[in-house]
Design an enzyme around this catalytic site. Structure first.
Site, PDB file in Angstrom:
ATOM      1  N   THR A 114      58.986 -43.398  10.182  1.00 41.64           N
ATOM      2  CA  THR A 114      58.504 -42.918   8.891  1.00 41.64           C
ATOM      3  C   THR A 114      58.907 -43.871   7.770  1.00 41.64           C
ATOM      4  OG1 THR A 114      60.433 -41.496   8.476  1.00 41.64           O
ATOM      5  CG2 THR A 114      58.576 -40.525   9.674  1.00 41.64           C
ATOM      6  N   ASP A 115      60.027 -44.569   7.934  1.00 41.03           N
ATOM      7  CA  ASP A 115      60.428 -45.558   6.941  1.00 41.03           C
ATOM      8  C   ASP A 115      59.416 -46.698   6.885  1.00 41.03           C
ATOM      9  OD1 ASP A 115      62.654 -46.388   5.052  1.00 41.03           O
ATOM     10  OD2 ASP A 115      62.510 -48.174   6.321  1.00 41.03           O
TER      11      ASP A 115
ATOM     12  N   LYS B 132      55.811 -39.553   6.542  1.00 37.40           N
ATOM     13  CA  LYS B 132      56.711 -39.689   5.394  1.00 37.40           C
ATOM     14  C   LYS B 132      56.085 -38.971   4.202  1.00 37.40           C
ATOM     15  CE  LYS B 132      60.649 -41.883   4.411  1.00 37.40           C
ATOM     16  NZ  LYS B 132      61.847 -41.718   5.257  1.00 37.40           N
TER      17      LYS B 132
ATOM     18  N   ARG C 174      38.674  -9.457 -22.881  1.00 42.04           N
ATOM     19  CA  ARG C 174      40.027  -9.823 -22.468  1.00 42.04           C
ATOM     20  C   ARG C 174      40.187 -11.337 -22.475  1.00 42.04           C
ATOM     21  NH1 ARG C 174      40.628  -9.568 -15.820  1.00 42.04           N
ATOM     22  NH2 ARG C 174      38.767 -10.812 -15.349  1.00 42.04           N
TER      23      ARG C 174
ATOM     24  N   ASN D 178      45.109 -15.373 -11.450  1.00 41.97           N
ATOM     25  CA  ASN D 178      44.817 -14.776 -12.744  1.00 41.97           C
ATOM     26  C   ASN D 178      46.101 -14.776 -13.582  1.00 41.97           C
ATOM     27  OD1 ASN D 178      43.874 -13.224 -14.901  1.00 41.97           O
ATOM     28  ND2 ASN D 178      42.583 -11.982 -13.562  1.00 41.97           N
TER      29      ASN D 178
ATOM     30  N   HIS E  69      47.710 -13.466 -16.212  1.00 40.54           N
ATOM     31  CA  HIS E  69      47.470 -12.256 -17.001  1.00 40.54           C
ATOM     32  C   HIS E  69      48.038 -12.349 -18.411  1.00 40.54           C
ATOM     33  CE1 HIS E  69      45.928 -10.153 -13.517  1.00 40.54           C
ATOM     34  NE2 HIS E  69      47.021 -10.426 -12.832  1.00 40.54           N
TER      35      HIS E  69
ATOM     36  N   PHE F  76      36.356  -6.782 -17.504  1.00 37.29           N
ATOM     37  CA  PHE F  76      36.705  -6.293 -16.170  1.00 37.29           C
ATOM     38  C   PHE F  76      36.644  -4.777 -16.170  1.00 37.29           C
ATOM     39  CE2 PHE F  76      39.714  -5.421 -12.592  1.00 37.29           C
ATOM     40  CZ  PHE F  76      38.910  -5.983 -11.590  1.00 37.29           C
TER      41      PHE F  76
ATOM     42  N   GLN G  73      36.292 -13.551  -9.841  1.00 31.96           N
ATOM     43  CA  GLN G  73      35.523 -13.920  -8.657  1.00 31.96           C
ATOM     44  C   GLN G  73      34.155 -14.480  -9.046  1.00 31.96           C
ATOM     45  OE1 GLN G  73      37.379 -11.201  -9.003  1.00 31.96           O
ATOM     46  NE2 GLN G  73      38.157 -10.416  -7.060  1.00 31.96           N
TER      47      GLN G  73
END
Length: 292
Positions: free
Chosen positions: A57-58, A12, A171, A240, A242, A154, A214
């Site tokens: 599942t109930d 569930k 940046r 990322n 940006h 970078f 990284q």
């Protein structure tokens, strides 16, 4: 050629559970999303439709709510362990269980004992896997959005005919962290461990002068492993987010790293795992989770 049934499980998904602990006038909210999955001797229901071994599942859903009433939910890891062990021990046909829990944050409104404001979209998570008498716990956090407005570069990457990205020595670095860490065992102060791991990751993100996302990812995982002996492995997924400098030259304005537009897609997706070289075998810890 023969056709056979492969690995399977059922359960569930995304049971929404909210509990209110009432200690006089001071109340505490626990807001969870709980998913249960069971596996075991379940071939008959797939091959013949015989449901004699299928715990509905109930029923799994009802068990989540009943357990929340019968004892305090407590830490999400403890709650998931209780549920998983119950399903495996109470159902002869069930040999394994996976319990996933997301905890949604609420903050008490200042000066009020029983009024709350919903916190950020960040979620504390746990994934508990039970197989027989064994248990593995992978906890973590997701949707932890962080940003630093400088201290990130970078450059030095390969250039080919399709490269248009300009190198930068300054940046914005922003990401939405999904982190999962595998515990060595289950004898852990879950609340303290989570709080300190989260704090370590945030401090490392802020302090580390980043030459790539990284590098930041590795530094965050390394810092956790250096400080927390109860953790064997950390896996991180960091898109990322940006932020691109807006060209204001058409308006005779100079943009000195002050005005950006945020692009939600496409985005770079950085993923990796950091682990101890003497870490115990992962067993089934990751078997029912995404790779990262």
């Amino acid at each position: 050629m023969a056709i056979v049934l492969g690995p399977n499980q059922y359960g569930k998904a995304e049971n929404r559970l909210v509990t209110v602990s009432r200690n006089g006038s001071v109340h505490t909210i626990k807001d969870l999303t709980v998913s249960t999955s069971l596996r075991g001797d379940l071939a008959d229901t797939h091959l013949t439709g015989d449901n004699a071994k299928v715990l509905a599942t109930d029923t799994q859903k009802n068990t989540v709510y009943a357990f929340a009433k019968e004892a305090p939910v407590g830490e999400v890891e403890d709650f998931a362990l209780r549920l998983g062990r119950h399903f495996v021990s109470s159902q002869e046909a069930i040999s394994g269980a996976r319990i996933l829990v997301d905890e949604h944050s609420w903050d008490r409104i200042d000066g009020h004992d029983h009024s709350f404001v919903q916190g950020s979209n960040e979620k504390r998570t746990t994934a508990v896997t039970i197989e027989g008498s064994q248990a593995w716990v992978v906890s973590g956090v997701r949707d932890l959005v962080v940003l630093k407005s400088t201290g990130s570069e970078f450059h030095g990457y390969p250039k080919d005919p399709y490269t248009t990205l300009k190198e930068t020595n300054d940046r914005i670095l922003a990401t939405s962290v999904t982190a999962r860490w595998r515990y060595v065992g289950t004898d852990v102060d879950w609340a303290k461990s989570f709080t300190e791991i989260r704090s370590i990751m945030l401090k490392t993100f802020a302090d580390k002068h980043s030459l790539s996302l990284q590098q930041t990812l590795y530094a965050m995982g390394e810092a956790v492993l250096n400080a927390r002996p109860e953790v064997a492995e950390v896996r991180l997924s960091m898109p990322n987010k940006h932020h691109f400098l807006v060209d204001l030259s058409a308006f005779d304005l100079e943009n000195d790293n002050e005005v950006f537009y945020a692009a939600d897609r496409p985005y770079g997706l950085i993923e990796g795992s950091i682990l101890r070289d003497d870490a115990p075998d992962a067993g089934l810890a990751w078997s029912t989770l995404p790779t990262f």
